[in-house]
Design a protein around this motif. Structure first.
Motif, PDB file in Angstrom:
ATOM      1  N   THR A 244      31.626 -14.890  26.960  1.00 52.66           N
ATOM      2  CA  THR A 244      32.150 -13.521  27.381  1.00 52.66           C
ATOM      3  C   THR A 244      31.976 -12.340  26.164  1.00 52.66           C
ATOM      4  O   THR A 244      31.481 -11.393  26.231  1.00 52.66           O
ATOM      5  N   LEU A 245      32.723 -12.776  25.275  1.00 55.50           N
ATOM      6  CA  LEU A 245      32.886 -11.960  23.959  1.00 55.50           C
ATOM      7  C   LEU A 245      31.256 -11.938  23.307  1.00 55.50           C
ATOM      8  O   LEU A 245      30.905 -10.775  22.690  1.00 55.50           O
TER       9      LEU A 245
ATOM     10  N   VAL B  62      26.712  -8.454  22.509  1.00 51.07           N
ATOM     11  CA  VAL B  62      25.565  -8.286  22.314  1.00 51.07           C
ATOM     12  C   VAL B  62      24.963  -6.870  23.258  1.00 51.07           C
ATOM     13  O   VAL B  62      24.336  -6.107  22.680  1.00 51.07           O
ATOM     14  N   ARG B  63      26.083  -6.572  24.303  1.00 51.04           N
ATOM     15  CA  ARG B  63      25.634  -5.651  24.973  1.00 51.04           C
ATOM     16  C   ARG B  63      26.242  -4.296  24.213  1.00 51.04           C
ATOM     17  O   ARG B  63      25.501  -3.023  24.210  1.00 51.04           O
ATOM     18  N   LEU B  64      27.192  -4.399  23.472  1.00 48.63           N
ATOM     19  CA  LEU B  64      27.837  -3.354  22.545  1.00 48.63           C
ATOM     20  C   LEU B  64      26.627  -3.046  21.381  1.00 48.63           C
ATOM     21  O   LEU B  64      26.445  -2.070  21.001  1.00 48.63           O
ATOM     22  N   ARG B  65      26.224  -4.049  20.965  1.00 44.62           N
ATOM     23  CA  ARG B  65      25.130  -3.892  19.738  1.00 44.62           C
ATOM     24  C   ARG B  65      23.969  -3.144  20.465  1.00 44.62           C
ATOM     25  O   ARG B  65      23.282  -2.212  19.919  1.00 44.62           O
ATOM     26  N   ARG B  66      23.439  -3.589  21.693  1.00 43.39           N
ATOM     27  CA  ARG B  66      22.276  -3.062  22.330  1.00 43.39           C
ATOM     28  C   ARG B  66      22.712  -1.347  22.604  1.00 43.39           C
ATOM     29  O   ARG B  66      21.877  -0.626  22.384  1.00 43.39           O
ATOM     30  N   ILE B  67      23.780  -1.112  23.002  1.00 47.64           N
ATOM     31  CA  ILE B  67      24.254   0.353  23.242  1.00 47.64           C
ATOM     32  C   ILE B  67      24.529   1.126  22.061  1.00 47.64           C
ATOM     33  O   ILE B  67      23.634   2.110  21.690  1.00 47.64           O
ATOM     34  N   GLU B  68      24.832   0.192  20.919  1.00 45.25           N
ATOM     35  CA  GLU B  68      24.859   0.978  19.560  1.00 45.25           C
ATOM     36  C   GLU B  68      23.551   1.322  19.090  1.00 45.25           C
ATOM     37  O   GLU B  68      23.165   2.373  18.563  1.00 45.25           O
TER      38      GLU B  68
END
Length: 205
Positions: A41-42, A47-53
């Protein structure tokens, strides 16, 4: 009976530790599975946070590329002159006034406003605005090409006035007067100085 009782006693003596060990293994497996799920989950969240960033960074870079800041004024001037010439129009005058500058708010700001919105916090960026006035003439096709190419630059801008009228004695000759306001966002000088000071302090440590 004695043999059976002895065997039962042996099973209790030997079996109880095995049962305890089995229960510990099951508990350990459940804990390991839970940790693996949390890790997945983390990792997925990371991965999602890096993609958003990455997306936000790309959008910010695109926005800054479209911005007209003081250091880009000469580039804008050269671009407009080049557009007029490439379109076979005649340049009569081109003026870019010294721009205004103010801090940009974090939320609900409007580039048309001369002031920050009330009750809003300042961001790390400054808003620059420059008024550009272009006067040119040529055939209708040439003038239309000029306006289309200027619009195609994707600058952050507002068209204030656009005037077309016959020019000269030639009925096919059209005069253009275009006034636009160019906008640009740039990290404030104060923030840049703070970043430089912070880096220098880090190096000294």
């Amino acid at each position: 009976m004695i043999v059976a009782a002895g065997s039962f006693l042996v099973l209790i003596v030997i079996g109880k530790p095995l049962v305890d060990e089995y229960n510990e293994l099951r508990a350990g497996h459940r804990e390991l599975s839970k940790l693996e799920e949390e890790f997945d989950t983390l990792q997925s969240r990371d991965v999602r946070l890096r993609r958003i960033e990455t997306t936000l960074k790309e959008e910010r870079e695109k926005l800054l590329e479209r911005s007209t800041t003081p250091d880009k004024i000469q580039q804008v001037r050269d671009t407009v002159i080049g557009i007029v010439r490439q379109s076979s129009a005649t340049l009569r005058s081109l003026e870019i006034e010294d721009g205004q500058r103010r801090r940009w708010a974090i939320d609900n700001d409007d580039p048309h406003s001369r002031r920050l919105p009330e009750m809003d916090m300042e961001s790390d960026f400054e808003l620059h605005s420059h008024s550009l006035t272009l006067v040119a003439d040529g055939t209708l096709d040439a003038i239309m090409e000029v306006t289309e190419k200027i619009n195609g630059q994707k600058w952050l801008m507002t068209v204030e006035t656009l005037g077309l009228e016959p020019a000269g004695t030639n009925g096919k000759w059209i005069g253009l007067e275009l006034r636009i306001t160019l906008y640009g966002l740039q990290r404030s000088v104060r923030e840049k100085d703070d970043l430089v000071a912070a880096k220098a302090s880090t190096r000294l440590k």
